[in-house]
Enzyme design. Sequence first.
Site, PDB file in Angstrom:
ATOM      1  N   SER A 159      -9.790  -3.105  -2.587  1.00  0.00           N
ATOM      2  CA  SER A 159      -8.694  -3.922  -2.071  1.00  0.00           C
ATOM      3  C   SER A 159      -9.257  -5.180  -1.436  1.00  0.00           C
ATOM      4  O   SER A 159     -10.382  -5.183  -0.916  1.00  0.00           O
ATOM      5  CB  SER A 159      -7.909  -3.132  -1.011  1.00  0.00           C
ATOM      6  OG  SER A 159      -7.024  -3.977  -0.297  1.00  0.00           O
ATOM      7  N   GLY A 200       2.855   3.985  -9.233  1.00  0.00           N
ATOM      8  CA  GLY A 200       2.208   2.722  -8.914  1.00  0.00           C
ATOM      9  C   GLY A 200       1.190   2.242  -9.928  1.00  0.00           C
ATOM     10  O   GLY A 200       1.397   2.311 -11.143  1.00  0.00           O
ATOM     11  N   ILE A 201       0.070   1.743  -9.416  1.00  0.00           N
ATOM     12  CA  ILE A 201      -0.997   1.173 -10.245  1.00  0.00           C
ATOM     13  C   ILE A 201      -1.532   2.205 -11.230  1.00  0.00           C
ATOM     14  O   ILE A 201      -1.763   1.915 -12.405  1.00  0.00           O
ATOM     15  CB  ILE A 201      -2.157   0.662  -9.362  1.00  0.00           C
ATOM     16  CG1 ILE A 201      -1.656  -0.339  -8.316  1.00  0.00           C
ATOM     17  CG2 ILE A 201      -3.253   0.042 -10.226  1.00  0.00           C
ATOM     18  CD1 ILE A 201      -1.000  -1.558  -8.875  1.00  0.00           C
ATOM     19  N   GLY A 213      -4.592   9.453  -9.231  1.00  0.00           N
ATOM     20  CA  GLY A 213      -3.382   8.872  -8.658  1.00  0.00           C
ATOM     21  C   GLY A 213      -2.468   8.286  -9.711  1.00  0.00           C
ATOM     22  O   GLY A 213      -1.822   7.263  -9.478  1.00  0.00           O
ATOM     23  N   ALA A 214      -2.371   8.938 -10.857  1.00  0.00           N
ATOM     24  CA  ALA A 214      -1.632   8.375 -11.993  1.00  0.00           C
ATOM     25  C   ALA A 214      -0.158   8.754 -11.987  1.00  0.00           C
ATOM     26  O   ALA A 214       0.545   8.485 -12.954  1.00  0.00           O
ATOM     27  CB  ALA A 214      -2.273   8.835 -13.303  1.00  0.00           C
ATOM     28  N   ASN A 215       0.328   9.348 -10.913  1.00  0.00           N
ATOM     29  CA  ASN A 215       1.734   9.740 -10.873  1.00  0.00           C
ATOM     30  C   ASN A 215       2.664   8.594 -10.493  1.00  0.00           C
ATOM     31  O   ASN A 215       3.877   8.676 -10.685  1.00  0.00           O
ATOM     32  CB  ASN A 215       1.946  10.898  -9.900  1.00  0.00           C
ATOM     33  CG  ASN A 215       1.509  10.547  -8.487  1.00  0.00           C
ATOM     34  OD1 ASN A 215       0.313  10.550  -8.212  1.00  0.00           O
ATOM     35  ND2 ASN A 215       2.453  10.266  -7.600  1.00  0.00           N
ATOM     36  N   TYR A 265      -8.944   1.681   7.068  1.00  0.00           N
ATOM     37  CA  TYR A 265      -8.629   1.391   5.668  1.00  0.00           C
ATOM     38  C   TYR A 265      -9.610   0.368   5.099  1.00  0.00           C
ATOM     39  O   TYR A 265     -10.149   0.547   3.994  1.00  0.00           O
ATOM     40  CB  TYR A 265      -7.200   0.867   5.551  1.00  0.00           C
ATOM     41  CG  TYR A 265      -6.815   0.511   4.130  1.00  0.00           C
ATOM     42  CD1 TYR A 265      -6.686   1.495   3.158  1.00  0.00           C
ATOM     43  CD2 TYR A 265      -6.591  -0.815   3.755  1.00  0.00           C
ATOM     44  CE1 TYR A 265      -6.343   1.183   1.849  1.00  0.00           C
ATOM     45  CE2 TYR A 265      -6.241  -1.139   2.455  1.00  0.00           C
ATOM     46  CZ  TYR A 265      -6.122  -0.142   1.501  1.00  0.00           C
ATOM     47  OH  TYR A 265      -5.792  -0.466   0.205  1.00  0.00           O
TER      48      TYR A 265
END
Length: 306
Positions: free
Chosen positions: A148, A25-26, A21-23, A173
């Site tokens: 989270s 945000g975090i 998910g490095a595209n 979630y």
Amino acid sequence: MTAWTARDIPDQSGRTAVVTGANSGIGLAAARELARRGARVLLACRSEARGKEAEERIASEVPGAEAEFAALDLADLQSVRDFAAAFRGERLDLLINNAGVMALPYGKTADGFETQFGVNHLGHFALTGLLLPKLLATPGARIVNVSSGMHFLSNIDIGDLNSEKNYRRWVAYGRSKTANLLFTHELARRLDAAGSEVVAAAAHPGFARTNLQTAGARMEGRRLAERVAGLGTQILAQSAEAGALPTLYAATAPGVRPDSFTGPRLQGWRGAPVKSVRAKWTLNDAAGERLWAASEQLTGVTYELK
């Protein structure tokens, strides 16, 4: 005590990191800072267009950075297997399991799992298992699972992991984020039992400005809800860069302990990274073992720990 910042990240020259998910945000913030400290970073993303854009952005902000896009769709176990098979290099120093989805309408992954459980937990469980031989062969390797504070919403239901009986998006979630912590707990226990020095730890970003807050409403076409969520995030949340600090601390700071959980200082909401509180059920050995067995069965990935 001086607050820990990205400037405290040790030199990462010669090290290789995979950040899911490095595209944006975090994930993007974490990947950029690791590259700034000299790491070679694989930007493991579902979208080639967004992944390439992130690659270019890091290159422009960090001259000489070694950051490259690699295709990975955590909602498709074949994509996970393809990513692991295509991984090149003798070492893997950091695996940051960051990608995730939040409070989406009910849906299923390519393999038939409820989307939040499938992406947030099962995809990362499979990825970690498939890359584990590289991690085990690398001195000082670490695995960081991004959970989270919302894990407090619910424990897992081992009899209904895919929320088929009664789907409530926020409960689902919370369960997926509890699964992240139970996975970390059981992985750390198994690594220790095998005599491995690989560190499995967890982190959470607090409330950070990312696209997670608006994704669910956008998918359903609820424009007002999307705008309200976006406005609230802009006003109340800390930056993605600040939200990435707990992850970067868990990944790079000296002395990070296995199964530790790092989050923001101020009520788990924002601030410098510190030890974070977690629900007691995320430290339950029996629950961790049951989730592990179910995850191996569902993904078909068996960990090679001797």
